[in-house]
Design a protein around this motif. Structure first.
Motif, PDB file in Angstrom:
ATOM      1  N   PHE A 132      48.723  54.369  47.057  1.00  0.00           N
ATOM      2  CA  PHE A 132      48.214  53.193  47.763  1.00  0.00           C
ATOM      3  C   PHE A 132      46.765  53.398  48.198  1.00  0.00           C
ATOM      4  N   TYR A 133      46.444  54.568  48.713  1.00  0.00           N
ATOM      5  CA  TYR A 133      45.085  54.808  49.190  1.00  0.00           C
ATOM      6  C   TYR A 133      44.098  54.872  48.022  1.00  0.00           C
ATOM      7  N   PHE A 134      44.541  55.416  46.899  1.00  0.00           N
ATOM      8  CA  PHE A 134      43.678  55.445  45.714  1.00  0.00           C
ATOM      9  C   PHE A 134      43.355  54.024  45.244  1.00  0.00           C
ATOM     10  N   LEU A 135      44.355  53.161  45.200  1.00  0.00           N
ATOM     11  CA  LEU A 135      44.120  51.771  44.815  1.00  0.00           C
ATOM     12  C   LEU A 135      43.221  51.065  45.822  1.00  0.00           C
ATOM     13  N   LEU A 136      43.400  51.382  47.103  1.00  0.00           N
ATOM     14  CA  LEU A 136      42.550  50.785  48.131  1.00  0.00           C
ATOM     15  C   LEU A 136      41.094  51.190  47.939  1.00  0.00           C
ATOM     16  N   CYS A 137      40.857  52.449  47.608  1.00  0.00           N
ATOM     17  CA  CYS A 137      39.486  52.913  47.367  1.00  0.00           C
ATOM     18  C   CYS A 137      38.878  52.217  46.155  1.00  0.00           C
ATOM     19  N   MET A 138      39.663  52.037  45.100  1.00  0.00           N
ATOM     20  CA  MET A 138      39.150  51.350  43.915  1.00  0.00           C
ATOM     21  C   MET A 138      38.798  49.899  44.229  1.00  0.00           C
ATOM     22  N   VAL A 139      39.605  49.265  45.069  1.00  0.00           N
ATOM     23  CA  VAL A 139      39.333  47.875  45.433  1.00  0.00           C
ATOM     24  C   VAL A 139      38.067  47.783  46.286  1.00  0.00           C
ATOM     25  N   ILE A 140      37.839  48.770  47.138  1.00  0.00           N
ATOM     26  CA  ILE A 140      36.641  48.758  47.982  1.00  0.00           C
ATOM     27  C   ILE A 140      35.389  49.032  47.158  1.00  0.00           C
ATOM     28  N   ILE A 141      35.470  49.996  46.244  1.00  0.00           N
ATOM     29  CA  ILE A 141      34.288  50.369  45.460  1.00  0.00           C
ATOM     30  C   ILE A 141      34.037  49.360  44.344  1.00  0.00           C
ATOM     31  N   TYR A 142      35.100  48.961  43.644  1.00  0.00           N
ATOM     32  CA  TYR A 142      34.985  47.993  42.549  1.00  0.00           C
ATOM     33  C   TYR A 142      35.835  46.768  42.875  1.00  0.00           C
ATOM     34  N   PRO A 143      35.359  45.902  43.745  1.00  0.00           N
ATOM     35  CA  PRO A 143      36.188  44.758  44.170  1.00  0.00           C
ATOM     36  C   PRO A 143      36.454  43.795  43.021  1.00  0.00           C
ATOM     37  N   PRO A 144      37.709  43.432  42.780  1.00  0.00           N
ATOM     38  CA  PRO A 144      38.019  42.446  41.734  1.00  0.00           C
ATOM     39  C   PRO A 144      37.603  41.047  42.158  1.00  0.00           C
ATOM     40  N   GLU A 145      37.683  40.115  41.217  1.00  0.00           N
ATOM     41  CA  GLU A 145      37.246  38.749  41.494  1.00  0.00           C
ATOM     42  C   GLU A 145      38.086  38.097  42.586  1.00  0.00           C
ATOM     43  N   GLU A 146      39.377  38.423  42.640  1.00  0.00           N
ATOM     44  CA  GLU A 146      40.231  37.815  43.657  1.00  0.00           C
ATOM     45  C   GLU A 146      39.770  38.196  45.063  1.00  0.00           C
ATOM     46  N   PHE A 147      39.389  39.448  45.256  1.00  0.00           N
ATOM     47  CA  PHE A 147      38.904  39.875  46.566  1.00  0.00           C
ATOM     48  C   PHE A 147      37.539  39.263  46.865  1.00  0.00           C
ATOM     49  N   GLN A 148      36.721  39.078  45.849  1.00  0.00           N
ATOM     50  CA  GLN A 148      35.420  38.457  46.064  1.00  0.00           C
ATOM     51  C   GLN A 148      35.575  37.007  46.497  1.00  0.00           C
ATOM     52  N   ARG A 149      36.535  36.305  45.905  1.00  0.00           N
ATOM     53  CA  ARG A 149      36.756  34.911  46.307  1.00  0.00           C
ATOM     54  C   ARG A 149      37.272  34.819  47.738  1.00  0.00           C
ATOM     55  N   LEU A 150      38.098  35.786  48.138  1.00  0.00           N
ATOM     56  CA  LEU A 150      38.646  35.783  49.493  1.00  0.00           C
ATOM     57  C   LEU A 150      37.666  36.329  50.525  1.00  0.00           C
ATOM     58  N   GLY A 151      36.558  36.903  50.075  1.00  0.00           N
ATOM     59  CA  GLY A 151      35.572  37.439  51.006  1.00  0.00           C
ATOM     60  C   GLY A 151      35.858  38.849  51.462  1.00  0.00           C
ATOM     61  N   PHE A 152      36.712  39.585  50.746  1.00  0.00           N
ATOM     62  CA  PHE A 152      37.062  40.948  51.138  1.00  0.00           C
ATOM     63  C   PHE A 152      36.202  41.965  50.393  1.00  0.00           C
ATOM     64  N   THR A 153      34.898  41.867  50.547  1.00  0.00           N
ATOM     65  CA  THR A 153      33.973  42.849  49.994  1.00  0.00           C
ATOM     66  C   THR A 153      33.055  43.333  51.108  1.00  0.00           C
ATOM     67  N   ILE A 154      32.416  44.460  50.872  1.00  0.00           N
ATOM     68  CA  ILE A 154      31.534  45.022  51.898  1.00  0.00           C
ATOM     69  C   ILE A 154      30.398  44.061  52.204  1.00  0.00           C
TER      70      ILE A 154
END
Length: 409
Positions: A11-33
């Motif tokens: 889970f933590y590895f996937l979380l790090c990948m999402v933070i470093i390389y945010p997918p489009e779904e997270f970008q649309r939701l505003g969950f990027t740095i």
């Protein structure tokens, strides 16, 4: 390692990948740095260089905290997957004991990684603070811009020029992936990455295509491909390093129209510069699968390009059914074309594409078109390559031999 710890690590590895390389779904939701710290970063539109000075520093700090956060959470036993207490030494399976050397090595590795994570958390703020001194003059972006400045060591004038050009409406900006993008203004070519920004002034920069790569998107359809090209940007300014731009081949024309410098393309590199070029290749591949049509020899040139001889014939050979097997209406059926061969396959493909809607590009090959001359409706299955008949071939050879005999006489 028990099951709960394994799940937590995953889970933590996937979380790090999402933070470093945010997918489009997270970008649309505003969950990027960039989106979560938008108030701190400011507006890129108003202060382009200042925004990226803060953005790259923030990315470096947040990413350096990820290893420390992992060890901190692991130390506090904070895992949503934990279902039982850790086993005591006496509860371990005596049939599979771990060697003492392995235990010592694991402990040493774990403690070393912990110390490095703490060191990273302490070192990154110190490094960013050092960059921030003297109005960010020590930041790598500022050092790169200072090489284009007339005043040694000053980058503010260059940064102001870039910011002014970035606010113009006719810039080219394309997101390459989740962490990088390319920008072409009136005088600058810029590539933004996760920790740095590359700049090249167009007046003293050369561009060349390094390679083109083709990928099959679908295993069922070999014509469904994606082409990516890599462009090398070489600034002639001393001390400025080269950088690569990897874009979709269909975006090449847009980038080429925006930059003032020509983009050199080696003769051994071929790619589709736009949607029409790609469709022409797919159209040719489909026509090659259709039956060949016998036709008398033709010495005319293609009616469109006037460069090569006509090599296609339109004649009805498709079934009047849709993809679901239902009969087509009379107005939607293809009809016979009685025109003699007048078109080469490339010109006919471009005519076919020009009569289609830009909205339905994915189904162009399934659509219909009309003959340029008689307006008979046809589809790609009705187009065949032509080959001279035996009588026509013999006649051509006889005429050639007769002409050689006359020359000899």
């Amino acid at each position: 390692m028990d099951e709960s710890e394994l799940l937590f690590n995953l889970f933590y590895f996937l979380l790090c990948m999402v933070i470093i390389y945010p997918p489009e779904e997270f970008q649309r939701l505003g969950f990027t740095i960039e989106q979560l710290f938008a108030r701190f970063l400011g507006e890129e539109y108003l202060d382009f260089v200042g925004y990226h000075l803060r953005r790259t520093s923030l990315n470096l700090f947040v990413h350096s905290c990820l290893p420390f956060s992992y060890f901190l959470i692991h130390r506090l036993k904070f895992s949503v997957f934990a279902t039982q207490e850790p086993l005591e030494d006496s509860d371990l399976d005596p049939d599979f004991p771990m060697p003492q050397e392995a235990v010592a090595f694991k402990t040493l590795t774990w403690k070393t990684a912990q110390r490095f994570s703490v060191l990273a958390v302490l070192a990154m703020p110190a490094l960013i603070f050092n960059w921030h001194q003297q109005n960010w003059r020590r930041h790598p972006i500022s050092k790169a811009l200072s090489k284009y400045s007339i005043s040694p060591g000053s980058y503010r004038a260059v940064a102001s020029e870039i910011g002014t050009e970035f606010r113009q409406p006719d810039i080219y900006k394309k997101k390459l992936n989740s962490i990088s993008s390319v920008i072409a203004t009136q005088n600058w070519i810029i590539k933004t990455t996760i920790y740095n920004v590359h700049f090249a002034h167009q007046t003293n920069t050369s561009l060349s295509v390094a390679k083109a790569e083709t990928y099959n998107i679908s295993q069922q359809d070999q014509n469904d491909t994606l082409q990516m090209i890599s462009i090398i940007v070489r600034p002639m300014r001393q001390g400025v390093s080269d950088f690569h731009i990897r874009i979709n081949a269909l975006e090449f024309r847009n980038l080429e129209n925006r930059v003032r410098r020509p983009i050199a393309i080696p003769s051994n590199i071929q790619f589709h510069r736009n949607v029409i070029d790609r469709f022409v290749d797919v159209f040719k591949a489909q026509v090659a699968l259709n039956p060949i049509f016998p036709e008398d020899a033709n010495t005319d040139k293609c009616f469109a390009c006037m460069l090569i001889e006509p090599n296609t014939k339109i004649h009805k050979q498709c079934a009047d059914f849709d993809r679901n097997g239902a009969p087509l209406a009379d107005g939607a059926c293809c009809s016979n074309c009685y025109c003699r061969p007048m078109w080469c396959v490339e010109c006919l493909a471009r005519w076919f594409a020009a009569r289609q809607s830009d909205v339905d590009r994915e189904v162009w090959l399934e659509q219909k078109c009309t003959c340029p001359m008689c307006r008979a409706k046809f589809c790609v299955l009705d187009v065949s390559y032509i080959t001279p008949t035996v009588d026509a071939t013999n006649l051509t050879q006889y005429q050639g031999a007769e002409g050689e005999a006359d020359d000899t006489t």
